[in-house]
Motif scaffolding. Structure first.
Motif, PDB file in Angstrom:
ATOM      1  N   LYS B  46       0.922  -1.112   0.002  1.00  0.00           N
ATOM      2  CA  LYS B  46       0.165  -0.101   0.273  1.00  0.00           C
ATOM      3  C   LYS B  46       0.551   1.279   0.000  1.00  0.00           C
ATOM      4  CE  LYS B  46      -3.593  -2.671   0.241  1.00  0.00           C
ATOM      5  NZ  LYS B  46      -3.604  -2.785  -1.049  1.00  0.00           N
ATOM      6  N   GLU B  47       0.437   2.160  -0.307  1.00  0.00           N
ATOM      7  CA  GLU B  47       0.282   3.778   0.000  1.00  0.00           C
ATOM      8  C   GLU B  47       0.655   4.768   0.483  1.00  0.00           C
ATOM      9  OE1 GLU B  47       1.584   5.667  -3.991  1.00  0.00           O
ATOM     10  OE2 GLU B  47       2.126   7.780  -2.378  1.00  0.00           O
ATOM     11  N   GLY B  48       0.636   4.538   1.508  1.00  0.00           N
ATOM     12  CA  GLY B  48       0.149   5.667   2.817  1.00  0.00           C
ATOM     13  C   GLY B  48       0.738   6.848   2.565  1.00  0.00           C
ATOM     14  N   CYS B  49       2.024   7.796   2.689  1.00  0.00           N
ATOM     15  CA  CYS B  49       2.728   9.084   2.124  1.00  0.00           C
ATOM     16  C   CYS B  49       2.878   9.240   1.021  1.00  0.00           C
ATOM     17  CB  CYS B  49       3.778   8.887   4.339  1.00  0.00           C
ATOM     18  SG  CYS B  49       4.391   8.140   3.796  1.00  0.00           S
ATOM     19  N   GLY B  50       3.873   8.247   1.077  1.00  0.00           N
ATOM     20  CA  GLY B  50       4.369   8.401  -0.068  1.00  0.00           C
ATOM     21  C   GLY B  50       5.849   9.425   0.163  1.00  0.00           C
ATOM     22  N   GLY B  52       8.133   8.344   2.987  1.00  0.00           N
ATOM     23  CA  GLY B  52       9.117   7.233   4.028  1.00  0.00           C
ATOM     24  C   GLY B  52       8.285   7.238   5.891  1.00  0.00           C
ATOM     25  N   CYS B  54       4.981   6.339   6.906  1.00  0.00           N
ATOM     26  CA  CYS B  54       3.853   5.337   7.709  1.00  0.00           C
ATOM     27  C   CYS B  54       4.328   3.622   7.506  1.00  0.00           C
ATOM     28  CB  CYS B  54       3.100   6.022   6.699  1.00  0.00           C
ATOM     29  SG  CYS B  54       2.737   5.242   5.382  1.00  0.00           S
ATOM     30  N   ALA B  56       3.675   1.448   5.114  1.00  0.00           N
ATOM     31  CA  ALA B  56       2.583   0.915   4.632  1.00  0.00           C
ATOM     32  C   ALA B  56       2.914   0.687   3.197  1.00  0.00           C
ATOM     33  CB  ALA B  56       1.027   1.939   3.880  1.00  0.00           C
ATOM     34  N   CYS B  57       3.949   1.149   3.198  1.00  0.00           N
ATOM     35  CA  CYS B  57       4.683   0.494   1.968  1.00  0.00           C
ATOM     36  C   CYS B  57       5.517  -0.695   1.412  1.00  0.00           C
ATOM     37  CB  CYS B  57       5.332   1.649   0.491  1.00  0.00           C
ATOM     38  SG  CYS B  57       6.201   2.216   1.383  1.00  0.00           S
ATOM     39  N   LEU B  67      11.200   0.274   2.645  1.00  0.00           N
ATOM     40  CA  LEU B  67      10.299   0.866   2.030  1.00  0.00           C
ATOM     41  C   LEU B  67       9.961   1.322   0.498  1.00  0.00           C
ATOM     42  CD1 LEU B  67      10.989   3.496   4.538  1.00  0.00           C
ATOM     43  CD2 LEU B  67       8.253   1.903   4.764  1.00  0.00           C
ATOM     44  N   CYS B  69       8.016   2.818  -1.657  1.00  0.00           N
ATOM     45  CA  CYS B  69       8.210   4.344  -1.930  1.00  0.00           C
ATOM     46  C   CYS B  69       9.706   4.402  -2.144  1.00  0.00           C
ATOM     47  CB  CYS B  69       7.213   5.473  -0.502  1.00  0.00           C
ATOM     48  SG  CYS B  69       7.836   5.837   0.933  1.00  0.00           S
TER      49      CYS B  69
HETATM   50  S1  FES Z   1       4.293   4.955   1.100  1.00  0.00           S
HETATM   51 FE1  FES Z   1       4.268   5.413   4.207  1.00  0.00          FE
HETATM   52  S2  FES Z   1       6.458   5.216   3.696  1.00  0.00           S
HETATM   53 FE2  FES Z   1       6.187   4.596   2.318  1.00  0.00          FE
END
Ligand code: FES
Ligand SMILES: Cc1cc2nc3c(=O)[nH]c(=O)nc-3n(C[C@H](O)[C@H](O)[C@H](O)COP(=O)(O)OP(=O)(O)OC[C@H]3O[C@@H](n4cnc5c(N)ncnc54)[C@H](O)[C@@H]3O)c2cc1C
Ligand code: FES
Lengths: 283, 164
Positions: B46-50, B52, B54, B56-57, B67, B69
């Motif tokens: 998943k992508e949460g924040c893009g 670094g 969160c 999720a990735c 990560l 992203c």
């Molecule tokens: S999307 Fe949040 S850390 Fe990669």
């Protein structure tokens, strides 16, 4: 934009020969990819060095401990020679982001980003590290304080690669400490970060602080007071004087200047106190 | 305007993803996250924040949690990538299910990948899995829904496998 994937130092230096101010070296990407994402950086050339094995080593040499710029925080945490000769660097690496960041974030990247809030940079200052740079034009070595020149600014030329840092051998009887104050336990950028080294009777003091000026700096006034044989009773006053004189903190999203000064003073007094002699015994 | 990641000319890229060798033609700085989700249709990551923050990735590259992203495709060239769709997550998945450790589920794949990496590190280094250990290991994985309690409990149960 041109992208070159380098697998050796020679290949990286050849690609960097045509580098400009806008070019970037890509190591772990934990700073650079965030800049890409925000659109702040639009490079003309990217040289990827993430898997240059020659940049990822720890070596005990005559000059001291040499650590490759491509060493990750996770590498620094696990290295026995680093724990012996450059303990401050291992303590600092533990504070960098979360595990996923530590697995990628490199020593070279932390140093070249030169953020005033960087954790590895003050440790390098307190260890008296030297930075080894290479380009097709040759190699040179700078003291880390000469290398970091300002807010996210360094003395590196666009065609230069940071190859390694060299940590001089640990003097006998030297005290060392690293202390970071952030918002939460992991993954918080520092509000104040301090790395210190102090020899017997105040000799050879190197007191470095981050997030209290536009760049990491040494508290020269305090170092001088320590070298003159500061007694424990006079520490708090000397620290307050030095912090007022040597630091230039600002209010920003993470904290206020006043808070930063107060915390820096507290940390310095708490860490240095037990290392100093009481009045009468002091030199 | 194209994102910077996708600006340069595509190059051939070989990756081993979840045990299968994949050859793609992508811009070298394309985010591994986009390579996985868009080019390979592996949308479990998943992508949460893009940026670094969160977790999720989180994926495994050569066994290490990183990560996606913040990883350029060219930095993963020739590596072994394991995503939540890959083998080896059975135990962690079961524990997360049994503990009810998910609500919206966006953070869950990253949590499970990180839990496995931590469990493997505990086993490798002979470190007893504790709640504090789990909290430290998962510090880079944010959850906006749960209170972390069930997630931490699921992680500890996962890592305790093989410990007395
Ligand atoms: S999307 Fe949040 S850390 Fe990669
Ligand atoms: C979520 C998150 C949390 C973070 N937390 C912290 C923290 O707590 N403390 C902290 O100090 N930092 C933190 N950082 C910042 C970052 O992780 C570190 O600065 C890291 O050490 C950068 O290394 P890198 O290999 O990822 O650098 P990259 O992003 O690859 O590069 C950074 C810069 O250095 C240059 N560079 C890299 N290697 C070399 C080399 N060998 N020679 C010349 N130039 C080079 C690049 O061109 C670029 O300008 C965090 C980042 C994120 C995303
Ligand atoms: S379950 Fe929704 S973010 Fe964790």
């Amino acid at each position: 934009m041109r992208v070159v994937v380098a697998r050796s130092i020679d290949a990286a230096l050849a690609a960097l020969a045509s580098a400009t101010e806008a070019s970037r070296i890509l190591a772990g990407g934990t700073d650079l990819c965030v800049e890409f994402e925000s659109g702040r950086t639009r490079p003309d050339l990217v040289v990827e060095v993430g898997r240059v094995a020659e940049l990822r080593f720890v070596r005990e040499t005559q000059a001291g401990l040499e650590i490759g710029a491509g060493s990750t925080c996770a590498d620094l945490l696990r290295s026995a020679p680093v724990a012996r000769g450059a303990d401050l660097l291992a303590l600092a690496a533990r504070e960098v982001g979360a595990v996923q960041i530590q697995n990628r974030a490199t020593l070279g990247g932390n140093l070249v980003t030169a953020s005033p809030a960087a954790d590895l940079v003050p440790a390098l200052f307190a260890l008296g590290a030297r930075v080894r740079l290479a380009s097709l034009a040759g190699r040179r070595e700078l003291l880390v304080e000469e290398f970091v020149t300002g807010y996210r600014a360094t003395a590196r030329r666009p065609d230069e690669l940071v190859e390694s840092v060299v940590i001089p051998p640990r003097p006998a009887g030297e005290h060392r400490a690293f202390h970071k104050v952030g918002t939460r336990r992991a993954q918080s950028i520092s509000k104040v970060v301090v790395a210190l080294a102090l020899g017997p009777r105040g000799a050879g003091a190197r007191i470095a602080a981050g997030s209290v000026a536009e760049r990491t700096l040494r508290l020269a006034t305090l170092e001088a007071a320590l070298a003159r044989g500061l007694a424990r009773e006079r520490l708090a006053q000397a620290v307050a004087h030095a912090v007022a004189l040597d630091t230039r903190p600002r209010d920003d999203v993470r904290s206020t200047a006043r808070y930063r000064r107060a915390v820096l003073e507290r940390v310095l007094v708490r860490v240095l106190g037990p290392w100093l002699e009481p009045e009468g015994n002091a030199a | 305007m194209k994102p910077i990641f996708d600006e340069s000319d595509p190059v051939e890229l070989r990756l081993c993803v979840n045990g299968a060798v994949r050859t793609l033609c992508v811009p070298p700085l394309r985010r591994l996250l986009d390579v996985l989700r868009e080019d390979l249709r592996l949308t479990g990551t998943k992508e949460g924040c893009g940026e670094g923050e969160c977790g999720a990735c989180t994926v495994l590259i050569d066994g290490q949690a990183v990560l996606a992203c913040l990883t350029a495709a060219c930095s993963a060239e020739g590596s072994e990538v394991v995503t939540i769709e890959g083998p080896g997550f059975e135990r962690a998945r079961r524990e997360f299910l049994e503990h009810g450790a998910a609500q919206c589920g966006i953070c869950t794949p990253g949590m499970i990948v990180m839990t496995r990496a931590w469990a493997e590190a505990c086993r490798r280094d002979g470190i007893e899995p504790t709640e504090d250990g789990a909290r430290a290991a998962l510090a880079g994985n944010l959850c906006r829904c749960t209170g972390y309690g069930a997630i931490v409990a699921a992680a500890v149960s996962t890592a305790r496998e093989g410990f007395p």
